[in-house]
Design a protein around this motif. Structure first.
Motif, mmCIF file in Angstrom:
data_model
loop_
_atom_site.group_PDB
_atom_site.id
_atom_site.type_symbol
_atom_site.label_atom_id
_atom_site.label_comp_id
_atom_site.label_asym_id
_atom_site.label_seq_id
_atom_site.Cartn_x
_atom_site.Cartn_y
_atom_site.Cartn_z
ATOM 1 N N LEU A 493 0.816 -1.205 0.000
ATOM 2 C CA LEU A 493 0.000 0.000 0.000
ATOM 3 C C LEU A 493 0.854 1.261 0.000
ATOM 4 O O LEU A 493 0.553 2.233 -0.713
ATOM 5 C CB LEU A 493 -0.937 -0.006 1.210
ATOM 6 N N VAL A 494 1.905 1.262 0.783
ATOM 7 C CA VAL A 494 2.771 2.442 0.836
ATOM 8 C C VAL A 494 3.463 2.663 -0.511
ATOM 9 O O VAL A 494 3.563 3.802 -0.999
ATOM 10 C CB VAL A 494 3.783 2.310 1.985
ATOM 11 N N LEU A 495 3.929 1.585 -1.126
ATOM 12 C CA LEU A 495 4.567 1.722 -2.433
ATOM 13 C C LEU A 495 3.560 2.194 -3.482
ATOM 14 O O LEU A 495 3.858 3.074 -4.298
ATOM 15 C CB LEU A 495 5.197 0.394 -2.843
ATOM 16 N N GLN A 496 2.357 1.628 -3.462
ATOM 17 C CA GLN A 496 1.326 2.095 -4.393
ATOM 18 C C GLN A 496 0.997 3.560 -4.163
ATOM 19 O O GLN A 496 0.843 4.336 -5.112
ATOM 20 C CB GLN A 496 0.061 1.241 -4.240
ATOM 21 N N GLY A 497 0.880 3.943 -2.895
ATOM 22 C CA GLY A 497 0.589 5.337 -2.591
ATOM 23 C C GLY A 497 1.658 6.273 -3.124
ATOM 24 O O GLY A 497 1.360 7.328 -3.707
ATOM 25 N N SER A 498 2.916 5.898 -2.952
ATOM 26 C CA SER A 498 4.011 6.717 -3.454
ATOM 27 C C SER A 498 3.957 6.848 -4.973
ATOM 28 O O SER A 498 4.148 7.933 -5.526
ATOM 29 C CB SER A 498 5.349 6.114 -3.025
ATOM 30 N N LEU A 499 3.682 5.749 -5.651
ATOM 31 C CA LEU A 499 3.603 5.772 -7.114
ATOM 32 C C LEU A 499 2.454 6.653 -7.597
ATOM 33 O O LEU A 499 2.607 7.423 -8.554
ATOM 34 C CB LEU A 499 3.446 4.350 -7.650
ATOM 35 N N LEU A 500 1.308 6.545 -6.951
ATOM 36 C CA LEU A 500 0.158 7.336 -7.377
ATOM 37 C C LEU A 500 0.364 8.819 -7.086
ATOM 38 O O LEU A 500 -0.021 9.682 -7.891
ATOM 39 C CB LEU A 500 -1.115 6.827 -6.700
ATOM 40 N N VAL A 501 0.955 9.139 -5.951
ATOM 41 C CA VAL A 501 1.225 10.539 -5.631
ATOM 42 C C VAL A 501 2.157 11.148 -6.670
ATOM 43 O O VAL A 501 1.994 12.308 -7.084
ATOM 44 C CB VAL A 501 1.820 10.655 -4.212
ATOM 45 N N ARG A 502 3.123 10.372 -7.132
ATOM 46 C CA ARG A 502 4.103 10.904 -8.089
ATOM 47 C C ARG A 502 3.602 10.913 -9.525
ATOM 48 O O ARG A 502 3.959 11.805 -10.306
ATOM 49 C CB ARG A 502 5.386 10.075 -8.015
ATOM 50 N N HIS A 503 2.781 9.921 -9.896
ATOM 51 C CA HIS A 503 2.511 9.731 -11.320
ATOM 52 C C HIS A 503 1.050 9.839 -11.733
ATOM 53 O O HIS A 503 0.775 9.995 -12.926
ATOM 54 C CB HIS A 503 3.036 8.367 -11.763
ATOM 55 N N SER A 504 0.107 9.726 -10.817
ATOM 56 C CA SER A 504 -1.294 9.780 -11.200
ATOM 57 C C SER A 504 -1.838 11.191 -11.045
ATOM 58 O O SER A 504 -1.104 12.145 -10.752
ATOM 59 C CB SER A 504 -2.111 8.791 -10.364
ATOM 60 N N THR A 505 -3.129 11.344 -11.256
ATOM 61 C CA THR A 505 -3.771 12.642 -11.069
ATOM 62 C C THR A 505 -4.011 12.891 -9.577
ATOM 63 O O THR A 505 -4.115 11.944 -8.790
ATOM 64 C CB THR A 505 -5.109 12.685 -11.809
ATOM 65 N N PRO A 506 -4.131 14.145 -9.158
ATOM 66 C CA PRO A 506 -4.370 14.433 -7.739
ATOM 67 C C PRO A 506 -5.617 13.741 -7.196
ATOM 68 O O PRO A 506 -5.626 13.309 -6.033
ATOM 69 C CB PRO A 506 -4.508 15.957 -7.717
ATOM 70 N N ALA A 507 -6.677 13.620 -8.001
ATOM 71 C CA ALA A 507 -7.917 13.023 -7.508
ATOM 72 C C ALA A 507 -7.716 11.552 -7.142
ATOM 73 O O ALA A 507 -8.210 11.077 -6.110
ATOM 74 C CB ALA A 507 -9.022 13.162 -8.552
ATOM 75 N N VAL A 508 -7.000 10.803 -8.003
ATOM 76 C CA VAL A 508 -6.766 9.381 -7.730
ATOM 77 C C VAL A 508 -5.849 9.220 -6.523
ATOM 78 O O VAL A 508 -6.105 8.408 -5.619
ATOM 79 C CB VAL A 508 -6.168 8.684 -8.970
ATOM 80 N N ALA A 509 -4.759 9.986 -6.474
ATOM 81 C CA ALA A 509 -3.830 9.894 -5.344
ATOM 82 C C ALA A 509 -4.518 10.279 -4.041
ATOM 83 O O ALA A 509 -4.307 9.641 -2.993
ATOM 84 C CB ALA A 509 -2.623 10.787 -5.599
ATOM 85 N N ASP A 510 -5.349 11.309 -4.082
ATOM 86 C CA ASP A 510 -6.076 11.754 -2.893
ATOM 87 C C ASP A 510 -7.007 10.662 -2.394
ATOM 88 O O ASP A 510 -7.065 10.361 -1.187
ATOM 89 C CB ASP A 510 -6.857 13.024 -3.225
ATOM 90 N N ALA A 511 -7.746 10.034 -3.316
ATOM 91 C CA ALA A 511 -8.672 8.972 -2.923
ATOM 92 C C ALA A 511 -7.926 7.788 -2.328
ATOM 93 O O ALA A 511 -8.363 7.190 -1.333
ATOM 94 C CB ALA A 511 -9.498 8.533 -4.132
ATOM 95 N N PHE A 512 -6.797 7.429 -2.920
ATOM 96 C CA PHE A 512 -6.021 6.297 -2.408
ATOM 97 C C PHE A 512 -5.470 6.607 -1.019
ATOM 98 O O PHE A 512 -5.601 5.786 -0.092
ATOM 99 C CB PHE A 512 -4.878 5.966 -3.368
ATOM 100 N N CYS A 513 -4.859 7.747 -0.862
ATOM 101 C CA CYS A 513 -4.243 8.076 0.429
ATOM 102 C C CYS A 513 -5.286 8.236 1.526
ATOM 103 O O CYS A 513 -5.070 7.817 2.677
ATOM 104 C CB CYS A 513 -3.405 9.344 0.300
#
Length: 547
Positions: A493-513
């Motif tokens: 989960l932490v690795l996925q969160g880091s990847l999404l924060v760096r590479h996805s859109t803010p909305a997706v990263a926000d929802a995941f975190c």
């Protein structure tokens, strides 16, 4: 027909799409292997075509059949497949999913191959098994250079040449794996199959295998107890002189899913095989194959998630209930957005691990260490989530999703396989502990990776701190095993969160975190916390502007 049989409020057939129309997929390619985008797009368009969907349906509806004898009583041990299976296999091999990176090495080759596997597996997952096995066989076979020199060019050939002939006389080969025995399962060191030197460099193998993947393959990598201990061997179905090797197919497994693919029980009666790697170090040799196929378990799970999400989104966009489209109703939007976040997190991780493989093969020790721990944890956590994701996506279609014609039951049945194959949950979680104890560089590489997003999201920073604290509680062996699943999950989960924060859109990263890392999440999909931009999440998943 009477007006009562008019079809109303049903979505149109979902066909003519591209499985490569996936922003997370395309962005990963553009970062690390832009040369592969056109090839992946071409394959994705074919995967979504009506013809290929019909192949997938037929391969599942008409599963393989075992023929042990011919009409005259001669033993043949052959598996008959519907033509659709061969069409799928030929297309997969022609696109290089089975071994192209080994024959055509270049920067990003394994990432492009992973992207193709992900795009194509969304069409039909069962035939991905022999494709994956062939891909994984090559690095293991290289432990025996003279065998690799003879067989690798044919394993990497883009020609699918099905049929029972001496392997070195064919235009292309498919490889299988034969390890599991009934008394041992994942504990392959408990194997009892024996191998006796024949005096000419070959061995005579006698024993029984409980699960053999793709028994119609041309060659198999398998384990047997030789004079020096458990050893890896290469075994062909047909010997160089054209005679059949002594492999007896006892029966095909009647499986929950993966129905288009054959899995068999096999007995060996002094079957001829050649050693691969150091005698007595068979597990060490074949672990190269296992690590490759574990990556494909994560990719296959991500593919299933994306396929289920696509079906759910399509249904919700065309189905109306209670006066509005399903996709416009808040609770359904919450479910769909949650499924989309899970899907993107899965493929983001899988493609990062594929990129790490490319870099590790180029000599980057840190990337090799990251891949080692990330793959062990991801195999556990992503594949575990696959079944829940498939169930929720199916439910989005209601009763329509519960019937075979929808294709959703196939996704639902397939999902548990990828969690079980190449080490079920406990095996994968214990492998994480093994990495933590034996390979300290892996943890250093892991934290160097996740902390590339340090400071970008307070919830991610807090999750990294909690993970460090959790890892500090593992000194006691019993406590470590009791925590193994939690550790594997949190690492992922932490690795996925880091990847999404760096590479996805803010909305997706926000929802995941907010949900996966901050803990504001229920036990089912659709329980995202309030205040998230669900429209932006769905827009990224669909490519269409949301109201």
């Amino acid at each position: 027909m009477s007006a009562t049989h008019d079809v109303l409020n049903q979505p149109p057939p979902l066909t003519g799409f591209s499985t490569a129309d996936d922003p997370a997929l395309l962005e990963a390619l553009r970062r690390d292997a832009p040369w592969g985008e056109a090839e992946v797009r071409e394959l994705g368009a074919r995967a979504g075509a009506e013809e290929v969907q019909e192949w997938a349906r037929a391969a599942e509806a008409y599963p393989p059949v075992l023929r042990t004898h011919d009409r005259f009583g001669h033993r043949v041990d052959e598996v008959d497949f519907h033509p659709a299976w061969h069409h799928l296999m030929a297309a997969a091999v022609a696109s290089g999913q089975h071994a192209a990176p080994w024959a055509e090495p270049r920067e990003g080759a394994h990432l492009v191959r992973a992207a193709k596997f992900y795009a194509w597996a969304q069409a039909e997952p069962g035939h991905g098994c022999p494709v994956s096995m062939t891909y994984a066989a090559v690095p293991a076979l290289r432990a025996q250079p003279e065998l690799a020199a003879a067989y690798e060019p044919l394993l990497a050939s883009r020609t699918y040449d099905f049929g029972l002939r001496p392997p070195l006389e064919k235009r292309g080969l498919i490889a299988g794996m034969s390890m599991t025995e009934k008394q041992g399962g994942s504990d392959v060191r408990a194997n009892t199959t024996t191998a006796v030197p024949a005096g000419d460099g070959s061995y005579l193998v006698t024993g029984h295998k409980w699960f053999t993947s793709a028994p119609m393959s041309d060659v198999f990598l398998m384990l047997a107890q030789g004079p020096e201990g458990l050893t890896c061997f290469l075994m062909p179905r047909v010997l160089p002189d054209g005679t059949r090797n002594a492999l007896r197919l006892q029966r095909l497994k009647d499986k929950l899913g993966n129905r288009s693919n054959a899995s068999a029980e096999i007995e060996y009666e002094q079957a001829v095989a050649w050693p691969v790697g150091e005698p007595g170090r068979g597990v060490r040799t074949i672990v190269e194959m296992v690590n490759m196929t574990r990556l494909d378990c994560v990719l296959g799970t991500a593919a299933g998630m994306r396929a289920g999400l696509r079906q759910a989104l399509h249904h919700a966009a065309h189905r109306r209930a209670f006066g509005a489209r399903l996709v416009d109703q808040p609770l359904m939007r919450a479910v769909l957005a949650d499924l989309a976040v899970e899907s993107e997190a899965a493929i983001a991780l899988a493609l990062r691990l594929a990129a790490a493989l490319d870099q590790s093969l180029a000599g980057d020790a840190a990337e090799a260490a990251l891949r080692r721990i990330g793959l062990a944890a991801g195999k556990y956590a992503v594949c575990k989530r696959g079944s829940a994701h498939a169930a929720e996506a199916l439910e989005c279609l209601g009763g329509n999703g519960y019937v075979e014609e929808s294709g959703m039951p196939r996704l639902y049945r397939e999902a548990p396989l990828l969690s079980i194959w190449e080490g079920s949950g406990n095996v994968a979680a214990l492998d994480v502990l093994r990495v933590l104890r034996r390979e300290p560089a892996a943890l250093d590489a892991y934290f160097a990776e996740v902390e590339r997003a340090a400071g970008a999201d307070a919830r991610l920073d807090a999750a990294i701190a909690r993970l460090r604290a959790l890892l500090g509680t593992l000194a006691d062996e019993t406590q470590a095993q009791l925590s193994a699943r939690r550790v594997a999950e949190q690492l992922t989960l932490v690795l996925q969160g880091s990847l999404l924060v760096r590479h996805s859109t803010p909305a997706v990263a926000d929802a995941f975190c907010a949900s996966r890392l901050a803990g504001d999440w229920g036990q089912a999909f659709g329980t995202l916390p309030p205040g998230l931009d669900l429209g932006a999440v769905l827009e990224r998943a669909t490519g269409e502007k949301q109201p």
